[in-house]
Motif scaffolding. Structure first.
Motif, short mmCIF file in Angstrom:
data_model
loop_
_atom_site.label_atom_id
_atom_site.label_comp_id
_atom_site.label_asym_id
_atom_site.label_seq_id
_atom_site.Cartn_x
_atom_site.Cartn_y
_atom_site.Cartn_z
N ASP A 74 0.86 -1.17 0.00
CA ASP A 74 0.00 0.00 0.00
C ASP A 74 0.90 1.23 0.00
N VAL A 111 -7.08 -3.30 -10.20
CA VAL A 111 -7.27 -2.86 -8.81
C VAL A 111 -8.74 -2.55 -8.58
N ALA A 140 -11.79 -1.42 -5.45
CA ALA A 140 -12.06 -0.93 -4.10
C ALA A 140 -12.57 -2.07 -3.24
N TRP A 155 -8.38 -2.07 -0.62
CA TRP A 155 -8.23 -2.39 -2.03
C TRP A 155 -8.04 -3.89 -2.22
N VAL A 200 0.02 -0.07 -4.55
CA VAL A 200 -1.35 0.37 -4.81
C VAL A 200 -1.61 1.70 -4.11
N ARG A 203 -4.78 3.64 -3.47
CA ARG A 203 -6.23 3.52 -3.55
C ARG A 203 -6.94 4.88 -3.54
N ILE A 209 -11.02 0.37 -10.08
CA ILE A 209 -10.31 1.64 -10.00
C ILE A 209 -9.54 1.82 -11.30
#
Length: 287
Positions: free
Chosen positions: A77, A130, A132, A197, A226, A228, A239
């Motif tokens: 992340d 990707v 949500a 995510w 990622v 998000r 996404i």
């Protein structure tokens, strides 16, 4: 063909099987494995033995799944400690790149929205998307269950396999080869539940059958970062990615021209019905 390819797909590739070639049905499916044993029977048996019954309305969210060392070794992340690496920034995800690798951006035909990125290294390919996800609930368990059901409805096989990425789904779907013979297309789906995510990878081509070529793409998958964002989004919402600055100019125009001329780059199976992210009515609450 240049480093970047933009190509359009007439349908949402949320469950696209990638760009692998069909394998003859007697080909070596070394990557296909027996389904993993169900781990939910023991608690149920213990509960039955004790005479305790769970309330009918009791519900527990699916746990987040992925590599046990995800926070240390990725996928990362953006808010976590991320090791330095040469990455291509696509907005919602930054992916490591290696020399000689081709990058394909899959776009929605009507809007040019970038829905997925596919990394092609020789005859091995990996598609990344990707989505949500809820803050305290994982998506991968339910997603692979839905994928497996869709694959079996098409007459294919879907087996679970536990690897260094956690639970993967090995898909074998009957297809016709270019010379008219009956074959089987083998694909592996992997998923990682991160903080709000869900990152999905689809391995195809020799990334399924050759350990060394799979390992190279797994390394890129683990190195992905990622981003998000803070916007409220319904769970399972795709996404969209953004084109990198390096694509502006001639390379992008050349790729668009090839797409407009009808040069299809996706290759893979027609997986419009393999879409576990297709939602019913939108839910107002965003967890």
């Amino acid at each position: 063909m240049g480093l970047f390819d933009l190509f359009r797909k007439s349908s949402d590739p949320a469950a696209s099987g990638g760009s692998e070639d069909a394998l003859p049905e007697d080909a070596d499916a070394r990557s296909a494995a027996q389904p993993s044993a169900a781990d939910e029977e023991a608690p149920a048996e213990a509960e039955a033995a004790s005479g305790a019954a769970a309330p009918d309305d009791e519900w527990a969210p699916d746990p987040k799944e992925g590599p046990r060392d995800r926070a240390e070794n990725g996928p990362f992340d953006a808010a976590e400690a991320v090791p330095e690496r040469n990455r291509l920034d696509l907005g919602a995800v930054a992916v490591p790149v290696i020399d000689g690798m081709q990058i394909r951006l899959e776009t929605e035909g009507k809007t040019d929205r970038i829905l997925a990125v596919t990394l092609v290294n020789g005859k091995a390919a990996m598609q990344l998307q990707v989505f949500a996800a809820p803050r305290g609930e994982g998506l991968w368990r339910s997603v692979r269950t839905e994928l497996a059901e869709s694959i079996r409805k098409r007459g294919g096989k879907a087996d679970e396999l536990y690897t260094e990425l956690g639970h993967e789904l090995v898909s074998q779907v009957p297809v016709r080869t270019k010379d008219g013979r009956t074959g089987v297309r083998i694909t592996r789906f992997a998923g990682v539940d991160g903080p709000r995510w869900f990152l999905r990878a689809v391995f195809s081509g020799t990334a399924v059958t050759e350990a060394s070529e799979r390992a190279a793409l797994v390394d890129l998958f683990r190195g992905a970062v990622v981003r998000r964002g803070d916007a409220a989004m319904p769970p399972r919402e795709l996404i969209a990615l953004t084109a990198p600055a390096a694509q502006s100019g001639g390379a992008t125009e050349e790729a668009r021209a090839a797409s407009d001329a009808g040069e299809e780059k996706s290759g893979g199976p027609d997986d419009d019905d393999l879409n576990p992210f297709e939602r019913g009515p939108e839910i107002a609450e965003v967890r």
